[in-house]
Design a protein around this motif. Structure first.
Motif, PDB file in Angstrom:
ATOM      1  N   PRO A  44       0.816  -1.229   0.000  1.00 60.13           N
ATOM      2  CA  PRO A  44       0.000   0.000   0.000  1.00 60.13           C
ATOM      3  C   PRO A  44       0.843   1.270   0.000  1.00 60.13           C
ATOM      4  O   PRO A  44       0.370   2.341  -0.405  1.00 60.13           O
ATOM      5  N   HIS A  45       2.094   1.182   0.467  1.00 59.91           N
ATOM      6  CA  HIS A  45       2.948   2.373   0.553  1.00 59.91           C
ATOM      7  C   HIS A  45       4.105   2.333  -0.443  1.00 59.91           C
ATOM      8  O   HIS A  45       5.088   3.045  -0.286  1.00 59.91           O
ATOM      9  N   GLY A  46       3.994   1.480  -1.448  1.00 61.04           N
ATOM     10  CA  GLY A  46       5.013   1.429  -2.486  1.00 61.04           C
ATOM     11  C   GLY A  46       6.038   0.338  -2.251  1.00 61.04           C
ATOM     12  O   GLY A  46       6.210  -0.170  -1.139  1.00 61.04           O
ATOM     13  N   THR A  49       9.173   0.884   0.408  1.00 60.01           N
ATOM     14  CA  THR A  49       8.823   0.699   1.818  1.00 60.01           C
ATOM     15  C   THR A  49       8.652  -0.780   2.132  1.00 60.01           C
ATOM     16  O   THR A  49       9.161  -1.286   3.158  1.00 60.01           O
ATOM     17  N   TYR A  50       7.957  -1.483   1.274  1.00 60.60           N
ATOM     18  CA  TYR A  50       7.768  -2.932   1.449  1.00 60.60           C
ATOM     19  C   TYR A  50       9.111  -3.650   1.492  1.00 60.60           C
ATOM     20  O   TYR A  50       9.371  -4.476   2.380  1.00 60.60           O
ATOM     21  N   HIS A 183       2.888  -0.525 -10.687  1.00 62.10           N
ATOM     22  CA  HIS A 183       1.811   0.354 -10.229  1.00 62.10           C
ATOM     23  C   HIS A 183       0.457  -0.318 -10.444  1.00 62.10           C
ATOM     24  O   HIS A 183       0.183  -0.871 -11.500  1.00 62.10           O
ATOM     25  N   ARG A 186      -1.792  -3.699  -5.682  1.00 64.00           N
ATOM     26  CA  ARG A 186      -1.799  -3.413  -4.247  1.00 64.00           C
ATOM     27  C   ARG A 186      -1.609  -4.685  -3.425  1.00 64.00           C
ATOM     28  O   ARG A 186      -1.026  -4.656  -2.351  1.00 64.00           O
TER      29      ARG A 186
END
Length: 278
Positions: A44-46, A49-50, A183, A186
């Motif tokens: 969810p945050h790109g 970050t994951y 992109h 999710r």
């Protein structure tokens, strides 16, 4: 819709699910024969970050990510997220069939109706759920292909496959990294199973159930007589990690023999593949 009504509308005596949401189990009035975690990649945050969180939690993930970044530095890497090239479909079928032989598993693509279903789904682009083919190209050569089912921002992994000749590049992991960075993805649902790569890639889980839905019919009675004993044996093996490891080693040994003699015959006409089956 109750299970009996659903099966009557399909003209079926038995329908087997192995990745059914527990809420749907209740709605259908079924009873789970097993409940397991399904592994999810949530971004969810790109991707960055994951990846940072997973690197700190899993050494395997960090190692594979380094290989992925090295691949991008040293080669021209292209990901086609909605591949319509028929040659990519044929590569998927060939590589996946070879993998089934190596691992002593039933070749889904040798079952005519399953093969037709896959081809049908790839040409249909209507409705809420659709099949989506993605491919990873390195220096212009396709080295990995993935067929998944998409609904909105959720991609369910179904048939991943890669070229064994390109194994040193870790093409399977590279393709999943690329899908996670795409992109619009999710959630990528990797499905249930104890594979190390799923546990390293996943940052969430959800519970899914294995359920058999029945209605009184000759087909249901025949299914029970043929399938129940193997199902009980399978559950016993899966519930014991040592037994599971021994069974996997035995399957790989048989698979090496089958691959050496080029035996691509399926064991039987079997069940349809689960949408996350590897």
């Amino acid at each position: 819709m109750p299970a009996g009504e659903l099966l009557r509308s399909m003209g079926a005596g038995v329908v087997r699910f192995d990745h059914l949401d527990r809420a749907d189990v209740a709605r259908l009035g079924g009873r789970p024969r097993a409940v397991r975690p399904s592994w999810l990649i949530e971004v969810p945050h790109g991707f960055d970050t994951y990846a940072a969180v997973q690197c700190s939690a899993h050494k395997r993930f960090a190692s594979q990510l380094r290989k992925h970044r090295k691949l991008h530095r040293e080669h021209e890497v292209v990901v086609v997220t909605d591949d319509r090239d028929p040659r990519s479909v044929e590569l998927l079928r060939r590589w996946k069939s070879a993998q089934y032989r190596r691992t002593s598993r039933r070749d889904r693509f040798a079952v005519p109706w399953i093969d037709r279903l896959v081809r049908d789904l790839l040409v249909r682009h209507d409705g809420h759920v659709r099949a989506e083919l993605a491919s990873l190209r390195v220096d212009g050569q396709v080295v990995a292909v993935h067929l998944g089912l998409r609904r909105g921002g959720r991609l369910v992994s179904w048939f991943p496959a890669y070229d064994p000749a390109a194994a040193a590049l870790s093409p399977g992991s590279a393709l999943f990294f690329s899908l996670a960075a795409t992109h619009g993805n999710r959630i990528i649902d990797l499905g249930k199973g104890d594979e190390a790569f799923k546990q390293a890639m996943a940052n969430a889980t959800e519970t899914v159930a294995e359920v058999d839905l029945w209605r009184p019919s000759p087909a249901a009675l025949g299914h029970a007589a043929v399938r129940l004993p193997p199902s009980l044996a399978e559950r016993a093996v899966l519930s014991s990690p040592p037994a599971r490891r021994a069974a996997r080693s035995a399957l790989l040994a048989v698979g090496r023999l089958r691959s050496a003699r080029g035996d691509g015959r399926p064991y039987d006409q079997g069940q349809p593949p689960s949408p996350t089956g590897l």
